[in-house]
Scaffold this motif. Structure first.
Motif, short mmCIF file in Angstrom:
data_model
loop_
_atom_site.label_atom_id
_atom_site.label_comp_id
_atom_site.label_asym_id
_atom_site.label_seq_id
_atom_site.Cartn_x
_atom_site.Cartn_y
_atom_site.Cartn_z
N UNK A 114 9.35 3.56 9.39
CA UNK A 114 8.29 2.65 8.57
C UNK A 114 8.44 3.04 7.12
N UNK A 115 8.82 4.08 6.82
CA UNK A 115 9.03 4.64 5.07
C UNK A 115 10.33 4.39 4.59
N UNK A 116 11.12 3.50 5.35
CA UNK A 116 12.54 3.10 4.83
C UNK A 116 12.31 1.40 4.72
N UNK A 117 12.93 1.27 3.49
CA UNK A 117 12.80 -0.33 3.22
C UNK A 117 13.70 -1.25 4.02
N UNK A 145 4.22 15.78 11.03
CA UNK A 145 3.99 14.55 11.99
C UNK A 145 5.46 14.05 11.74
N UNK A 146 5.67 13.46 13.10
CA UNK A 146 6.98 12.61 13.07
C UNK A 146 6.94 11.45 12.55
N UNK A 147 7.97 10.99 11.86
CA UNK A 147 8.04 9.50 11.09
C UNK A 147 7.98 8.63 12.22
N UNK A 148 8.76 8.62 13.12
CA UNK A 148 8.61 8.11 14.65
C UNK A 148 9.33 9.05 15.75
N UNK A 149 9.01 9.16 16.89
CA UNK A 149 9.66 10.04 17.72
C UNK A 149 9.58 9.28 19.16
N UNK A 150 10.71 8.74 19.67
CA UNK A 150 10.78 8.06 20.83
C UNK A 150 11.70 8.69 21.86
N UNK A 179 12.53 7.11 -5.92
CA UNK A 179 12.05 6.63 -4.56
C UNK A 179 12.17 7.66 -3.64
N UNK A 180 13.54 8.56 -3.60
CA UNK A 180 13.46 9.41 -2.56
C UNK A 180 12.55 10.43 -2.98
N UNK A 181 12.29 10.92 -4.23
CA UNK A 181 11.46 12.00 -4.29
C UNK A 181 9.87 11.61 -3.82
N UNK A 182 9.62 10.41 -3.91
CA UNK A 182 8.20 10.05 -3.32
C UNK A 182 7.93 9.99 -1.95
N UNK A 183 9.10 10.27 -1.01
CA UNK A 183 8.91 9.98 0.40
C UNK A 183 7.66 10.92 0.74
N UNK A 184 6.94 10.54 1.74
CA UNK A 184 5.91 11.27 2.30
C UNK A 184 6.72 12.42 3.17
#
Length: 719
Positions: A655-658, A394-399, A549-554
């Motif tokens: 959405x996954x970036x602080x 899936x795309x994190x976002x795609x516009x 933190x980076x390693x835990x990214x979906x």
């Protein structure tokens, strides 16, 4: 001591702010790598090979050593030994950094000696007088698609395939089979590469212009077999980089000479030297085959991309990767091919892969829209994927469509007559074109330290690099919000390897990666600050590391997206192409500083104008070198070539970036050249598949009919 008090303040991110260092830069107070003063400074001048392949027979140094001011001449017979066979942060360095370690010459412009003298003028005069004798061998620098020796690299990214491309193409109602080329292009940063090296108390210090001070420090430590803690690299102000400012021969030579002479040594590259010493964007050749139903829906997508590399190292320009993100089909094949020639090794250059790849893909999509009788935006809408076409993620976002539709509204696309060659303004034919764009949005582990000072201010220390993007100012805004204070209470110190590991300024991942580290450090610091408590004179410091933190990214497809629109005028008498206006709309995460972000987008599109109409480094097959390797012979867009360019964005926080950041450094380039080329087709009715679109090519196409405009046109790269 100071007491921790005050009301929380947020909202700095997203506000337009001028650069923190702006006044220093425009008044000359900011010192660049070649401007830092040192006592007893000596100057080195590189001597480059004048043959394209062979061996060094002799370096006649004695006459030069007798010249005024000359201190030493370093070459393969007397230079310190170094260890260049290692893998650093970004893999193995270009073998050109292993200077003066052997007598082989793999290409014209290879470093063969360094002359060091009391002044830069003395060093240059002596370097030009140095006689180097060679055993010359036959060389080969001719690049064209499918030439003998072309091969597919053994890398995971080289090929991606699903379905039966040939079978799907045969069943398609509409097909495009076209070949495109882009020429060799060069970085040409305003500030040349420069480094000053000195030994201070047993520690090596290098003042340099680079994209990552810790990266360069660690690689220099490996090269010279030093403990990493004994090397410090500082790079506070940088006048442009674009992928070329990593570890290069000038730093190595400066360290060598400083070690031999026991005094500071500065080595600055000339503009002409950068054409062979710092890397470049390889020329590329593309074969794109598209198959679609009558309604424009893709059933087959194939993109084969080829670039050259050197005989000393393999570099792949992954320009077929664009289709793996942008367009899906039941049959989908992308492959990269390379050929090794007697040339310098290419390297990353702003939007590596995506810049040339998008020209081919977005031009081919425009051709497909024409054949289907569809508006180019509608065609793209019908082929908008739900998940990654190759990855299935899936795309994190795609516009993409949001960018295209907002851009169409702002540009006045609805008023466009789709027929080519019908609009005129006197002797000028007018046309408009568009293209979609994408660039990966990454985040890499970084560290940062934040200090609450006794005077109530805060200091951020991170070995980030501000290559002109405004990163220093963006980090100040991120830190201010994270600390809940106003930006005037935050000082940001960057460009010093002593601040610890951090990602480089590259891949549109710098600010995002550094912001994560700053956010994490601010969170820890706030936990240590007790309301009403006191701050000692030395301050209170917290340090962060975002590796976990980076390693835990979906796992998702993470990209910035955009759409560029261009209007061009083509002079039917001279063949001149003028871009009259451009608009870019981007979906690139949360925009930290609108002022500098807009500058980055506009700068990228300006680069796209240069790519489409001007830039082209030409090699002479006889000598193996460039024709006019300078800014007189290598044309770039000047002020008169750049029209009104507008840049804006749609809301697109990750959405996954602080902070919600993606990346903006490269997305402005991607798609721009294709939008201009598509506009030239709309103006003239002729497809130009070979960049740059020079006046002679326009005139030839108008007089004889452009053979490259026919399906299956010639993929040979030509000057």
């Amino acid at each position: 001591m100071t007491t921790v008090t005050g009301t929380a303040v947020t909202g700095a991110v997203g506000t337009a702010r001028t650069r923190l260092e702006g006044v220093d830069k425009v008044t000359g107070a900011a010192r660049y790598a070649a401007e830092v003063p040192f006592a007893e400074l000596a100057h080195g001048w590189l001597v480059l090979s004048t043959v394209a392949r062979g061996r060094i027979r002799a370096v006649e140094a004695d006459p030069v050593l007798a010249m005024p001011g000359v201190l030493t001449v370093l070459h393969h017979a007397n230079a310190p030994r170094i260890a260049a066979d290692f893998a650093g942060l970004l893999g193995r360095p270009d073998p050109v950094v292993g200077v003066f370690q052997h007598d082989r010459v793999p290409y014209l412009g290879w470093p063969v000696a360094l002359v060091v003298a009391e002044t830069s003028e003395q060093a240059r005069e002596a370097a030009e007088a140095l006689v180097v004798r060679y055993e010359e061998e036959p060389h080969d620098v001719a690049f064209h698609a499918g030439r003998p020796g072309t091969y597919t690299p053994q890398t995971p990214e080289a090929t991606a395939e699903k379905g039966d491309v040939e079978g799907s193409l045969a069943a398609c109602a509409v097909r495009v089979d076209a070949r495109y080329t882009t020429p060799e292009e060069h970085h040409s940063a305003m500030e040349p590469h420069a480094a000053t090296a000195r030994w201070d108390g047993g520690r090596l210090e290098v003042f340099d212009s680079n994209q990552g001070s810790k990266w360069v420090a660690d690689d220099l430590a490996r090269l010279f077999s030093l403990d990493a803690a004994s090397v410090r690299v500082r790079s506070e102000h940088i006048g442009g980089a674009f992928g070329a400012k990593g570890v290069r021969p000038h730093q190595v030579c400066a360290v060598m000479a400083a070690t031999v002479l026991h005094r500071p040594v500065r080595v600055v590259l000339t503009r002409r030297q950068t054409f062979s010493l710092i890397g470049y964007r390889s020329p590329t050749a593309h074969h794109v085959r598209l198959g679609a139903d009558a309604d424009g829906r893709l059933r087959a997508f194939e993109h084969e991309a080829q670039n050259l590399t050197s005989t000393v190292a393999e570099f792949v320009e992954y320009s077929a990767g664009v289709g793996r993100v942008m367009y899906d089909a039941e049959a989908h094949r992308t492959v990269h091919r390379v050929v090794a020639l007697d040339v310098p090794t290419p390297t990353w250059m702003r939007a590596p892969g995506e810049a040339p790849g998008s020209f081919a893909v977005e031009s081919a999509l425009d051709e497909l829209a024409e054949k289907c009788g569809l508006d180019p935006i509608e065609l793209r809408a019908r082929n908008e994927p739900v998940v990654g076409p190759v990855s299935g993620l899936p795309f994190s976002t795609r516009k993409v469509l949001g960018c295209l539709r907002e851009g169409a509204r702002r540009f006045g696309w609805a008023d466009r007559d789709p027929r080519p060659g019908v609009r005129r303004d006197g002797r000028w034919l007018l046309g408009t074109g568009t293209a979609a764009s994408t660039y990966p949005s990454g985040v890499l582990p970084s560290t940062a330290s934040l200090t609450a000072e006794a005077d109530g201010t805060f200091t951020v220390r991170i070995s980030a690099a501000d290559v002109g993007t405004g990163a220093r100012t963006a980090l100040a805004l991120v830190a201010a919000d994270a600390l809940e204070v106003t930006p005037d209470r935050v000082q940001v110190r960057i460009g010093d390897s002593d601040f610890g590991p951090a990602w480089v300024a590259g891949g549109s991942a710098g600010t995002r990666s550094w912001a994560w580290a700053v956010m994490a450090g601010a969170r820890e610091l706030r936990e240590r600050l007790v309301p009403g408590g006191s701050i000692p004179p030395e301050g209170i410091t917290a340090r962060s590391d975002t590796a976990e933190l980076v390693g835990a990214l979906a796992k998702k497809e993470r990209h910035s997206f955009g759409a560029q629109f261009a209007e061009v005028a083509v002079d039917i008498t001279t063949g001149e192409v003028r871009v009259r206006r451009m608009l870019g709309i981007f979906a690139a995460g949360r925009i930290v500083n609108p002022l500098t972000a807009r500058s980055q987008f506009i700068g990228g599109m300006t680069w796209g104008i240069s790519m489409a109409l001007h830039e082209e480094a030409v090699r002479d097959p006889a000598s193996g070198g460039h024709v006019s390797p300078d800014l007189a012979g290598y044309h770039i867009a000047a002020n008169a070539d750049v029209p009104l360019i507008e840049a804006d964005w749609v809301d697109d926080p990750d959405p996954d970036d602080p902070v919600g950041i993606k990346g903006i450094g490269e997305i402005g380039v991607v798609g721009s050249a294709a939008a201009i080329a598509n506009a030239v087709w709309h103006a003239t009715g002729v497809r130009h598949r070979h960049l740059p679109i020079r006046p002679d090519r326009v005139l030839a196409a108008g007089a004889e009919g452009d053979p490259s405009a026919k399906a299956g046109g010639d993929a040979t790269h030509s000057a």
